[in-house]
Design a protein around this motif. Structure first.
Motif, PDB file in Angstrom:
ATOM      1  N   ILE A   1      24.974  37.036  27.722  1.00 25.68           N
ATOM      2  CA  ILE A   1      26.040  36.454  28.942  1.00 25.68           C
ATOM      3  C   ILE A   1      27.295  36.165  27.950  1.00 25.68           C
ATOM      4  N   ILE A   2      28.618  35.538  28.793  1.00 22.25           N
ATOM      5  CA  ILE A   2      29.474  35.258  28.002  1.00 22.25           C
ATOM      6  C   ILE A   2      30.239  34.171  29.201  1.00 22.25           C
ATOM      7  N   VAL A   3      30.577  32.119  28.972  1.00 18.68           N
ATOM      8  CA  VAL A   3      31.212  31.824  29.672  1.00 18.68           C
ATOM      9  C   VAL A   3      32.021  31.396  29.805  1.00 18.68           C
ATOM     10  N   ILE A   4      32.713  31.498  30.175  1.00 23.70           N
ATOM     11  CA  ILE A   4      34.547  31.473  29.541  1.00 23.70           C
ATOM     12  C   ILE A   4      35.499  30.186  30.172  1.00 23.70           C
ATOM     13  N   ASP A   5      35.978  30.033  30.242  1.00 23.46           N
ATOM     14  CA  ASP A   5      37.154  28.804  30.978  1.00 23.46           C
ATOM     15  C   ASP A   5      38.431  29.296  31.452  1.00 23.46           C
ATOM     16  N   LYS A   6      38.553  30.284  33.156  1.00 21.96           N
ATOM     17  CA  LYS A   6      39.699  30.545  33.489  1.00 21.96           C
ATOM     18  C   LYS A   6      40.156  29.881  33.663  1.00 21.96           C
ATOM     19  N   GLY A   7      42.029  30.026  32.939  1.00 20.47           N
ATOM     20  CA  GLY A   7      42.832  29.676  33.530  1.00 20.47           C
ATOM     21  C   GLY A   7      43.672  29.824  34.940  1.00 20.47           C
ATOM     22  N   TYR A   8      44.306  28.714  35.489  1.00 25.10           N
ATOM     23  CA  TYR A   8      44.358  29.227  36.931  1.00 25.10           C
ATOM     24  C   TYR A   8      45.394  29.835  37.547  1.00 25.10           C
ATOM     25  N   GLY A   9      45.441  30.826  38.336  1.00 25.62           N
ATOM     26  CA  GLY A   9      46.869  31.348  38.613  1.00 25.62           C
ATOM     27  C   GLY A   9      45.851  33.048  37.915  1.00 25.62           C
ATOM     28  N   LEU A  10      44.419  33.049  37.369  1.00 25.71           N
ATOM     29  CA  LEU A  10      44.494  34.466  37.285  1.00 25.71           C
ATOM     30  C   LEU A  10      43.424  34.667  37.577  1.00 25.71           C
ATOM     31  N   LEU A  11      43.492  36.416  38.109  1.00 28.02           N
ATOM     32  CA  LEU A  11      42.673  36.841  38.802  1.00 28.02           C
ATOM     33  C   LEU A  11      41.036  37.163  38.021  1.00 28.02           C
ATOM     34  N   SER A  12      40.066  36.810  38.971  1.00 26.08           N
ATOM     35  CA  SER A  12      38.933  36.939  38.058  1.00 26.08           C
ATOM     36  C   SER A  12      38.468  38.158  37.623  1.00 26.08           C
ATOM     37  N   MET A  13      39.146  39.501  38.735  1.00 32.65           N
ATOM     38  CA  MET A  13      38.967  40.806  37.975  1.00 32.65           C
ATOM     39  C   MET A  13      40.210  41.604  39.336  1.00 32.65           C
ATOM     40  N   SER A  14      40.005  42.583  39.047  1.00 32.88           N
ATOM     41  CA  SER A  14      41.153  44.116  39.412  1.00 32.88           C
ATOM     42  C   SER A  14      40.955  43.879  40.900  1.00 32.88           C
ATOM     43  N   THR A  15      42.590  44.051  41.711  1.00 31.70           N
ATOM     44  CA  THR A  15      42.257  44.311  43.112  1.00 31.70           C
ATOM     45  C   THR A  15      43.084  45.546  43.102  1.00 31.70           C
ATOM     46  N   GLU A  16      43.412  46.436  44.387  1.00 32.11           N
ATOM     47  CA  GLU A  16      44.050  47.845  43.953  1.00 32.11           C
ATOM     48  C   GLU A  16      45.342  47.918  44.077  1.00 32.11           C
ATOM     49  N   ARG A  17      46.149  46.878  44.375  1.00 31.77           N
ATOM     50  CA  ARG A  17      47.404  46.457  43.606  1.00 31.77           C
ATOM     51  C   ARG A  17      47.286  46.318  41.812  1.00 31.77           C
ATOM     52  N   ILE A  18      46.401  44.959  41.276  1.00 30.59           N
ATOM     53  CA  ILE A  18      46.282  44.650  40.288  1.00 30.59           C
ATOM     54  C   ILE A  18      45.341  44.980  39.225  1.00 30.59           C
ATOM     55  N   LYS A  19      45.564  46.162  38.023  1.00 33.22           N
ATOM     56  CA  LYS A  19      44.582  46.607  37.725  1.00 33.22           C
ATOM     57  C   LYS A  19      44.009  46.284  36.076  1.00 33.22           C
ATOM     58  N   THR A  20      45.492  45.255  35.568  1.00 30.98           N
ATOM     59  CA  THR A  20      45.170  44.494  33.906  1.00 30.98           C
ATOM     60  C   THR A  20      45.370  43.208  34.089  1.00 30.98           C
ATOM     61  N   GLY A  21      44.943  42.521  33.149  1.00 30.91           N
ATOM     62  CA  GLY A  21      45.849  41.025  33.399  1.00 30.91           C
ATOM     63  C   GLY A  21      44.757  40.009  33.760  1.00 30.91           C
ATOM     64  N   THR A  22      43.325  40.859  34.247  1.00 28.84           N
ATOM     65  CA  THR A  22      42.488  39.984  35.142  1.00 28.84           C
ATOM     66  C   THR A  22      42.259  38.929  34.099  1.00 28.84           C
ATOM     67  N   ALA A  23      41.069  38.264  34.324  1.00 25.36           N
ATOM     68  CA  ALA A  23      39.844  37.752  33.211  1.00 25.36           C
ATOM     69  C   ALA A  23      38.585  38.807  32.199  1.00 25.36           C
ATOM     70  N   TYR A  24      38.649  39.917  33.738  1.00 25.82           N
ATOM     71  CA  TYR A  24      37.802  41.002  33.828  1.00 25.82           C
ATOM     72  C   TYR A  24      37.996  41.431  32.629  1.00 25.82           C
ATOM     73  N   SER A  25      39.331  42.371  32.909  1.00 23.57           N
ATOM     74  CA  SER A  25      40.066  43.033  31.891  1.00 23.57           C
ATOM     75  C   SER A  25      40.260  42.977  30.249  1.00 23.57           C
TER      76      SER A  25
END
Length: 217
Positions: free
Chosen positions: A2-26
């Protein structure tokens, strides 16, 4: 495993139809693949884009499924902190409702168990002033937008959360942060406890609690 992260606000957890990169997952997927191109990553749970704090990923499909299927047994404690509008009437309490979603993807509470999923949020006021309250929230269930809806139900929307009734955004964000995640490791069964500090801006905007408490005494 497992990996646990401290995600910053404004950052998507995962991609959407419009946004594929720059997410916590990617970002994290690129990191594990840089160590070994065969490495993979699987999302266990999500945080809203404007919610910061602790988030867990699995490094195999089997671990992901084990965590998700046994989430309520494995996760021992999930706590958030939020800054809400106004002065809370009670120092602590519980909100219980059934959450459902309309066609506009707006989640709302209902008393009818046939219309939604049971959601229970416990809250405790940590401090505040005449304008805002700093609240600790303990989730017994993990429904979509649960905290945001329940704070709105209490008449104290999270600041910055215009979708659920907030009047302003003094911090330029939704003031919700996942501060604690305690769980049993899916393989070793060892208790794991992760905590991250309350954002400094949450504390500064709710300062003055001591003066209020002293005056009340």
């Amino acid at each position: 495993y497992i990996i646990v992260i401290d995600k910053g606000y404004g950052l998507l957890s995962m991609s959407t139809e419009r946004i594929k990169t720059g997410t916590a997952y990617s970002i994290l997927s690129d990191y594990v693949k840089s160590q070994n191109p065969e490495n993979k990553l699987f999302i266990v749970h999500r945080l809203d884009r404007d919610t910061s704090g602790l988030m867990m990923f699995a490094k195999s499909k089997g671990i992901q499924e084990q965590l998700q299927h046994n989430w309520h047994n494995i996760v021992l404690e999930r706590k958030y902190v939020a800054v809400v509008e106004g002065v809370m009437e009670q120092p602590e309490g519980m909100v219980r409702s059934y959450l459902t979603e309309n066609a506009a993807f707006q989640v709302y509470s209902t008393d009818n168990p046939d219309e939604g999923q049971l959601a229970i949020t416990r809250y405790k006021v940590l401090g505040g002033n005449s304008r805002f309250s700093l609240v600790e929230l303990d989730l017994e269930t993990g429904r979509k937008n649960q905290i945001r809806v329940h704070m709105h139900d209490l008449g104290h929307s999270i600041i910055g959360d215009r979708k659920y009734g907030a009047h302003g955004s003094p911090l330029g964000r939704v003031a919700l942060h996942a501060v604690k995640l305690r769980f049993a490791h899916p393989v070793t069964r060892r208790e794991m406890n992760f905590e991250t500090p309350i954002p400094a801006r949450f504390l500064s905007i709710t300062s003055g609690a001591n003066r209020i408490n002293t005056a009340e005494k």
